[in-house]
Design a protein around this motif. Structure first.
Motif, mmCIF file in Angstrom:
data_model
loop_
_atom_site.group_PDB
_atom_site.id
_atom_site.type_symbol
_atom_site.label_atom_id
_atom_site.label_comp_id
_atom_site.label_asym_id
_atom_site.label_seq_id
_atom_site.Cartn_x
_atom_site.Cartn_y
_atom_site.Cartn_z
ATOM 1 N N GLN A 120 0.826 -1.212 0.000
ATOM 2 C CA GLN A 120 0.000 0.000 0.000
ATOM 3 C C GLN A 120 0.860 1.262 0.000
ATOM 4 O OE1 GLN A 120 -2.643 -0.153 3.381
ATOM 5 N NE2 GLN A 120 -3.261 -2.245 2.925
ATOM 6 N N VAL A 121 2.001 1.180 0.686
ATOM 7 C CA VAL A 121 2.919 2.321 0.725
ATOM 8 C C VAL A 121 3.591 2.506 -0.633
ATOM 9 C CG1 VAL A 121 5.030 3.200 1.832
ATOM 10 C CG2 VAL A 121 3.277 2.085 3.204
ATOM 11 N N THR A 148 12.954 8.142 13.718
ATOM 12 C CA THR A 148 13.204 9.153 12.701
ATOM 13 C C THR A 148 14.651 9.641 12.758
ATOM 14 O OG1 THR A 148 10.892 9.837 12.780
ATOM 15 C CG2 THR A 148 12.443 11.396 11.815
ATOM 16 N N ASP A 162 15.606 9.861 -0.251
ATOM 17 C CA ASP A 162 14.186 9.630 -0.538
ATOM 18 C C ASP A 162 13.610 8.444 0.233
ATOM 19 O OD1 ASP A 162 15.814 7.935 -2.084
ATOM 20 O OD2 ASP A 162 14.244 7.665 -3.596
ATOM 21 N N PRO A 165 11.374 9.491 4.062
ATOM 22 C CA PRO A 165 9.915 9.670 4.169
ATOM 23 C C PRO A 165 9.138 8.384 3.870
ATOM 24 C CG PRO A 165 10.866 11.280 2.624
ATOM 25 C CD PRO A 165 11.964 10.380 3.083
ATOM 26 N N LEU A 166 9.645 7.574 2.956
ATOM 27 C CA LEU A 166 8.989 6.310 2.621
ATOM 28 C C LEU A 166 8.955 5.384 3.836
ATOM 29 C CD1 LEU A 166 7.819 4.422 0.369
ATOM 30 C CD2 LEU A 166 10.168 3.631 0.041
ATOM 31 N N ASN A 167 10.086 5.264 4.525
ATOM 32 C CA ASN A 167 10.156 4.417 5.714
ATOM 33 C C ASN A 167 9.281 4.951 6.843
ATOM 34 O OD1 ASN A 167 12.221 2.051 5.552
ATOM 35 N ND2 ASN A 167 13.162 3.719 4.417
ATOM 36 N N ILE A 168 9.291 6.244 7.052
ATOM 37 C CA ILE A 168 8.464 6.841 8.105
ATOM 38 C C ILE A 168 6.990 6.655 7.789
ATOM 39 C CG2 ILE A 168 7.819 9.022 9.219
ATOM 40 C CD1 ILE A 168 10.831 9.790 8.953
ATOM 41 N N ARG A 169 6.640 6.818 6.528
ATOM 42 C CA ARG A 169 5.225 6.603 6.127
ATOM 43 C C ARG A 169 4.813 5.145 6.395
ATOM 44 N NH1 ARG A 169 0.679 7.346 3.384
ATOM 45 N NH2 ARG A 169 0.283 6.321 1.404
ATOM 46 N N ALA A 170 5.689 4.199 6.098
ATOM 47 C CA ALA A 170 5.377 2.786 6.357
ATOM 48 C C ALA A 170 5.150 2.548 7.848
ATOM 49 C CB ALA A 170 6.533 1.900 5.842
ATOM 50 N N GLU A 172 4.177 4.816 10.089
ATOM 51 C CA GLU A 172 2.932 5.485 10.482
ATOM 52 C C GLU A 172 1.698 4.702 10.057
ATOM 53 O OE1 GLU A 172 4.539 10.102 10.496
ATOM 54 O OE2 GLU A 172 3.609 9.310 8.680
ATOM 55 N N ILE A 173 1.719 4.161 8.849
ATOM 56 C CA ILE A 173 0.597 3.342 8.389
ATOM 57 C C ILE A 173 0.500 2.063 9.221
ATOM 58 C CG2 ILE A 173 -0.330 1.974 6.456
ATOM 59 C CD1 ILE A 173 0.665 4.243 4.611
#
Length: 177
Positions: A120-121, A148, A162, A165-170, A172-173
């Motif tokens: 999904q990410v 972080t 890059d 943010p991808l890892n942090i978004r994963a 958070e989701i």
């Protein structure tokens, strides 16, 4: 002392996951060991690492038994390490890949659809970060801010920026699941 094992296939990021947990603990002033173990294959073989976090000196970096936290990214990891988790321990399972149920009623089990959430990410390689979200949910070892900080250091190279943010978004989701 907290004894952890991160295990899965090579390429799933289990060594990086363990390294991030160990690095966070070091930043918090803890005594830490990180011991990788992997087969000769780069991807698809077995990979695991042991992490020990303590307030006092650690005698040996090897975790053979009395595992406090198991992070299992595949079924072979559950088969190999589940018997070594001590009663009352925590077992995090990537339920997208692990089809068998954890057959112990004396441990806490958190099933995380890590690979599906990573999809999904937009990148299956962040499934390890989704598993890290399980640690945030179930332990008080660290915070999202701690993660972080370490991710910014780990991916400080110009080509890797890059990924932060991808890892942090994963994560958070994964926290929202």
């Amino acid at each position: 002392m907290t004894r952890m094992v991160f295990s899965g296939f090579g390429g799933q990021g289990v060594l990086v996951l363990g390294e991030i947990v160990a690095t966070i603990a070091m930043h918090k002033g803890k005594e830490v060991t990180w011991m990788p173990s992997y087969g000769p294959e780069m991807r698809g073989g077995t990979a695991n690492c042991s992490v020990i976090v303590a307030d006092t000196a650690i005698g040996s970096p090897i975790v053979q038994s009395d595992i406090d936290i198991l992070c299992a990214m595949n079924g072979a990891s559950v088969d190999k390490f589940l018997p070594r988790v001590k009663p009352g321990g925590l077992v995090l399972v990537n339920s997208t890949i692990v089809t068998q149920k954890v057959d112990r009623d004396d441990v806490e089990v958190l099933e995380i659809n890590a690979t599906d959430i990573a999809g999904q990410v937009g990148n299956l390689r962040v499934a390890n970060m989704v598993m890290l979200a399980g640690f945030l949910k179930k332990t008080d070892l660290f915070t999202l801010d701690d993660i972080t900080t370490v991710l910014k250091q780990r991916f400080a190279g110009a080509r890797s920026q890059d990924l932060i943010p991808l890892n942090i978004r994963a994560i958070e989701i994964g926290m929202g699941e």
